[in-house]
Design an enzyme around this catalytic site. Structure first.
Site, PDB file in Angstrom:
ATOM      1  N   LYS A   1       0.812  -1.218   0.000  1.00 25.76           N
ATOM      2  CA  LYS A   1       0.000   0.000   0.000  1.00 25.76           C
ATOM      3  C   LYS A   1       0.848   1.271   0.000  1.00 25.76           C
ATOM      4  O   LYS A   1       0.351   2.357  -0.280  1.00 25.76           O
ATOM      5  CB  LYS A   1      -0.944   0.003   1.198  1.00 25.76           C
ATOM      6  CG  LYS A   1      -0.292   0.199   2.542  1.00 25.76           C
ATOM      7  CD  LYS A   1      -1.354   0.326   3.626  1.00 25.76           C
ATOM      8  CE  LYS A   1      -0.751   0.650   4.975  1.00 25.76           C
ATOM      9  NZ  LYS A   1      -1.789   0.826   6.018  1.00 25.76           N
TER      10      LYS A   1
ATOM     11  N   CYS B   1      11.264  -1.030   6.635  1.00 18.72           N
ATOM     12  CA  CYS B   1      12.728  -1.126   6.732  1.00 18.72           C
ATOM     13  C   CYS B   1      13.405  -0.198   5.739  1.00 18.72           C
ATOM     14  O   CYS B   1      14.272   0.587   6.092  1.00 18.72           O
ATOM     15  CB  CYS B   1      13.161  -2.574   6.485  1.00 18.72           C
ATOM     16  SG  CYS B   1      14.950  -2.756   6.350  1.00 18.72           S
TER      17      CYS B   1
ATOM     18  N   ARG C   1       7.402  -1.795  18.717  1.00 18.95           N
ATOM     19  CA  ARG C   1       6.516  -1.911  17.570  1.00 18.95           C
ATOM     20  C   ARG C   1       5.510  -3.027  17.833  1.00 18.95           C
ATOM     21  O   ARG C   1       5.773  -3.932  18.632  1.00 18.95           O
ATOM     22  CB  ARG C   1       7.307  -2.195  16.286  1.00 18.95           C
ATOM     23  CG  ARG C   1       8.328  -1.110  15.950  1.00 18.95           C
ATOM     24  CD  ARG C   1       9.025  -1.384  14.626  1.00 18.95           C
ATOM     25  NE  ARG C   1       8.110  -1.290  13.495  1.00 18.95           N
ATOM     26  CZ  ARG C   1       7.778  -0.150  12.889  1.00 18.95           C
ATOM     27  NH1 ARG C   1       8.280   0.994  13.306  1.00 18.95           N
ATOM     28  NH2 ARG C   1       6.950  -0.151  11.851  1.00 18.95           N
TER      29      ARG C   1
ATOM     30  N   HIS D   1      45.558 -10.185   8.159  1.00 12.93           N
ATOM     31  CA  HIS D   1      46.102  -9.195   9.084  1.00 12.93           C
ATOM     32  C   HIS D   1      46.560  -7.968   8.305  1.00 12.93           C
ATOM     33  O   HIS D   1      47.158  -8.101   7.241  1.00 12.93           O
ATOM     34  CB  HIS D   1      47.302  -9.782   9.842  1.00 12.93           C
ATOM     35  CG  HIS D   1      48.012  -8.774  10.707  1.00 12.93           C
ATOM     36  ND1 HIS D   1      47.499  -8.360  11.919  1.00 12.93           N
ATOM     37  CD2 HIS D   1      49.173  -8.102  10.524  1.00 12.93           C
ATOM     38  CE1 HIS D   1      48.331  -7.477  12.455  1.00 12.93           C
ATOM     39  NE2 HIS D   1      49.352  -7.304  11.623  1.00 12.93           N
TER      40      HIS D   1
END
Length: 847
Positions: A35, A42, A264, A436
């Protein structure tokens, strides 16, 4: 338009559009209904726009602090409107990307609100879609609470559209959303105050990680109030004010904007789910292990089912549901390796079990930690806050959990997630070659540390560990490595113990110097203060739960005065007190379990449940406890001093009381008698500057209370009660003088309580400025700074102590809660005189 489809997905968020794409890949004729904009909350109002703004704030912080990197710029500023514009362009690009993927995948898109209109039917804006299967992926909406003044607040959607950075921001709710916005706006210069109802912000995160984040937020001007219940939001002086209470203490925060971030809730509005036979439970769609709902052919995924409300979990569930629908698998979602990421500064990420959770499950674990301060890549980035922590099964070495706070934690968690999902062990992680210098090396080092084989930090020694072994080459410079090793080796975590530290043979300046020779004693003092602080905080909670009756007075803020004053005494000295005596008893060595049990009114308490908070007693430790009437124990102390003098014992009576007791007749009569007869009493007044609602300068004609004792020709001193070492040294000097000449003396210890007069005191009489001034002089924090500056301990040690004490106090409360109630028939027996039946001398005829 309508049409017939194999699958209709309702909701175009991360769960919905991923489900639709996977269905199309499996050959299903698929439609998706949204919609709003594709990507859902998100992408449009949640994860993506907030991370875009957080990236802007991070770059601003780096530029502002760039001089050490050679980045020199004048007047570095932040353009909020430009950051908002970039945020919008990022969102637009990703929305278009999702729309393009759906189109390329052959998924038909419909715009509008969807309604379940019967078996296999979905109505969308007048269109009627037929479907063999339907997936509900409608997500969640911002939660609202019935808070007076809630209409004055903004939510997580609205905060993204602010036209300017607020000068003052109050955040109601210390969850992920609240803390991410708190971090962002604090970095941009807002004065941020977080109000959280629970004992800890980010409740799902291990306490040691939260401690690091909280400390960082404090450094940038943020403030966190836990155990705080908001009562209302009101307009005040052209701005807003949030009113709250912490235990019995009232408080208020002024703000230009108030963010209401209390979570929420699953979103099913307009769906007519229940009419279609879909069972709901408090708003969430109920599903089985395979994500089927109660209605035939209807499935549900993501936030709407009320499980782990994360975008990546919704996407995972979408794939599981679709593959179950298509018959390509029997997918039961497995959540044991679902990572959780918090985009604060520093970032936080965790996956799998935490230490507390593992303990509650009865799993024996081994834990390894590696600080980013010892990681070469973190040093080059200039981001050394935090650490990596791994938790593994003690027997098999299987990785059970990983917890990270520090640079790019949200990226680093991926390797740990893969390891936990596939049941890898610590050894398999450390046998994997890590490039590393990189941040992921820290996970490998933590895995090594859990096995006692760390390379770039010293390993903690245990009784079973070999004496050999040393740290190999480090990316740190020699002196930095040595300093790092020193910090860790000089502050080993002490075993949990409620007993006060053994005092030195003589309390003098040398015994209190911040040196390695005194390290164990000084760390013991610190631990004792922390124990009293946490004990009192939890006592306050138990009082509000009606576990403790009567009054409950707290030592919070007065720990330096309590510990320093009592540990200056010798074992043969007597203590008479009625002043917030829980901490006094613990400092004297009374078992905290017995203290809490007494507060609970239990048989195992110090007075067998008879005295509550007013009558704690322990004869063996010469702790004569309290007396319910203010100042009523001062004459008792005089009586005790007479007995000591009569018996010619080398003991001192130490009488502790508050400033309120100095305004009654018993105070003056007791001091007068002690001086006239030269009784060996040290009067110790804890002046926290306030009685029940009245500042001491208004309650007393003489604000400096030690001067009252001068009227009795008594040596009197005033000391800084927030300074532990000063309290202990000056108290010891006075006590030893009295021991030597049997002359009474007086000490006024100036401190400040951080709670009201009692738990039920609303404490509205002190200004916020007054409280803030003294909170900055917190005696525990001040002592920690001294220890840290002297190289005797570091933040990692302090966190470990706090964790130990949290666990210890939980055990104390559990013990008190499970202890038996006293026998009502025994309640008549005396508290101080012992059991009447066992003391025939008390029943003898008196002459």
């Amino acid at each position: 338009m309508g049409g017939s489809f194999d699958l209709v997905v309702i909701g175009g968020g991360p769960g919905g559009y991923v489900a639709a794409l996977r269905a199309a890949q499996l050959g299903a004729r698929t439609a998706i209904v949204e919609k709003d904009r594709m990507g859902g909350t998100c992408l449009v109002r949640g994860c993506i726009p907030t991370k875009a703004l957080l990236q802007s704030s991070e770059l601003y912080t780096m530029a502002r602090d760039g001089a050490a990197f050679g980045l020199v710029a004048d007047n570095v500023g932040f353009d909020w409107s430009a950051a908002q514009k970039r945020k919008g362009s990022v969102v637009d690009q990703l929305v278009k990307g999702v729309e393009g993927l759906l189109k390329a995948g052959g998924v038909t898109s419909f715009k509008g609100g969807a309604r379940l209109a019967g078996k296999g039917v979905v109505e969308v804006a007048g269109d009627r879609l037929q479907a063999k299967d339907i997936v509900i992926a409608t997500g969640s909406a911002v939660a609202r609470i019935p808070l007076p003044g809630a209409e004055l607040t903004i939510d997580s959607d609205q905060v993204l559209e602010l036209k300017e950075v607020p000068r003052r921001l109050a955040v109601i709710g210390g969850g992920v959303v609240g803390m991410e916005f708190a971090a962002m706006f604090a970095a941009l210069g807002s004065k941020v105050t977080v109000l959280e109802m629970l004992p800890q912000v980010l409740a799902m995160v291990d306490a040691d990680l939260v401690a690091v984040y909280s400390k960082h937020l404090s450094k940038v001007g943020g403030e966190i109030h836990t155990d705080s219940k908001v009562s209302e939001v009101v307009k005040r002086n052209g701005a807003l004010q949030v009113r709250f209470s912490t235990g019995g203490e009232g408080g208020a925060v002024d703000a230009d904007q108030v963010l209401l971030a209390v979570g929420r809730t699953p979103y099913t509005q307009g769906l007519d789910a229940e009419k279609a036979g879909v069972k709901l439970d408090r708003g969430r769609v109920v599903v089985d292990d395979h994500l089927r709902t109660s209605a035939d052919g209807v499935w549900a995924i993501g936030d709407v089912i009320g499980g782990i409300m994360l975008a990546h979990v919704a996407s995972y569930e979408g794939v599981c549901a679709v593959e179950n629908i298509a018959g390509h698998g029997d997918r039961v979602p497995d959540y044991h390796a679902a990572p959780n990421c918090v985009y604060t500064d520093p970032e936080i990420a965790h996956v799998g079990l935490g230490e507390k959770e593992a303990k509650e499950k009865g799993i024996s674990v081994k834990v390894g930690k590696f600080p980013f301060a010892a990681a070469g890549r973190a040093l080059t980035l200039g981001q050394t806050e935090g650490f990596v922590k791994v938790i593994a099964d003690a027997e098999s070495g299987k990785l059970l959990g990983a917890h990270i706070i520090g640079p790019r934690a949200t990226d680093l968690i991926a390797e740990a997630t893969l390891a936990i999902q596939n049941g890898l062990t610590l050894e398999q992680i450390d046998l994997t070659i890590h490039a590393h210098p990189t941040l992921p090396e820290s996970l490998m080092e933590a895995a090594l540390a859990a096995q006692g084989r760390a390379i770039h930090i010293p390993n903690k020694r245990s009784a079973n560990s070999p004496s050999g072994g040393s740290a190999a080459t480090s990316p740190l410079r020699g002196e930095e490595l040595h300093e790092n090793r020193e910090k860790q080796m000089v502050a080993p975590v002490k075993p949990s113990s409620s007993s006060p530290p053994p005092a030195p043979s003589a309390v003098n300046p040398k015994a209190l110097e911040l040196t390695k020779d005194n390290r164990d004693f000084l760390l013991g003092l610190h631990r004792q203060m922390q124990l009293i602080r946490r004990f009192e905080e939890r006592a306050q909670e138990q009082y509000t739960k009606a576990k403790i009756g009567g009054y409950c007075h707290l030592n919070i803020g007065e720990e330096a005065t309590v510990v320093g004053g009592i540990l200056a005494l010798q074992a043969n000295d007597w203590i008479f007190t009625s002043y917030r005596e829980h901490g006094h008893a613990i400092a004297r060595g009374v078992d905290p379990k017995a203290v809490m049990a007494e507060l609970f009114g239990k048989e195992t308490g110090t007075s067998h449940g008879r005295g509550g908070s007013m009558h704690l007693v322990d004869y063996k430790r010469r702790f004569m406890g309290g007396y319910g009437i203010v100042g009523g124990h001062l004459p008792l102390a005089v009586g005790g001093a007479w007995a000591v003098k009569y018996r010619k014992q080398p003991d001192v009576i130490f009488c502790m009381f508050g400033d309120g007791a100095t305004n009654i007749g018993a105070f003056h009569e007791s001091l007068n008698m002690a001086k006239v007869f030269d009784l060996p009493v040290v009067w110790f007044c804890i002046n926290n500057r306030y009685g029940m609602g009245t500042p001491v300068e208004k309650a007393s004609a003489v604000a400096d209370i030690y001067k009252k004792a001068c009227a009795y020709d008594m040596e009197s001193i005033q000391i800084d009660g927030m300074n532990l070492r000063e309290v202990m040294l000056r108290t010891s000097e006075i006590v030893e003088k009295t021991r030597k000449d049997s002359v009474p003396r007086f000490i006024e210890s100036l401190c400040y309580r951080f709670r009201g007069h009692s738990v039920v005191d609303p404490d509205k009489y002190r200004s916020a400025e007054d409280k803030e001034k003294y909170r900055k002089a917190d005696p525990i924090v001040a002592f920690e700074h001294e220890l840290e500056k002297s190289g005797l301990a570091d933040e990692e040690y302090f966190k470990s102590v706090r964790q130990e004490i949290d666990a210890e106090v939980r055990d104390i409360i559990e013990y008190a809660d499970q202890s038996p109630d006293p026998n009502p028939d025994d309640l008549y027996k005396y508290t101080y005189a012992g059991e009447w039946a066992d003391r025939p001398e008390l029943r003898a005829d008196r002459v």
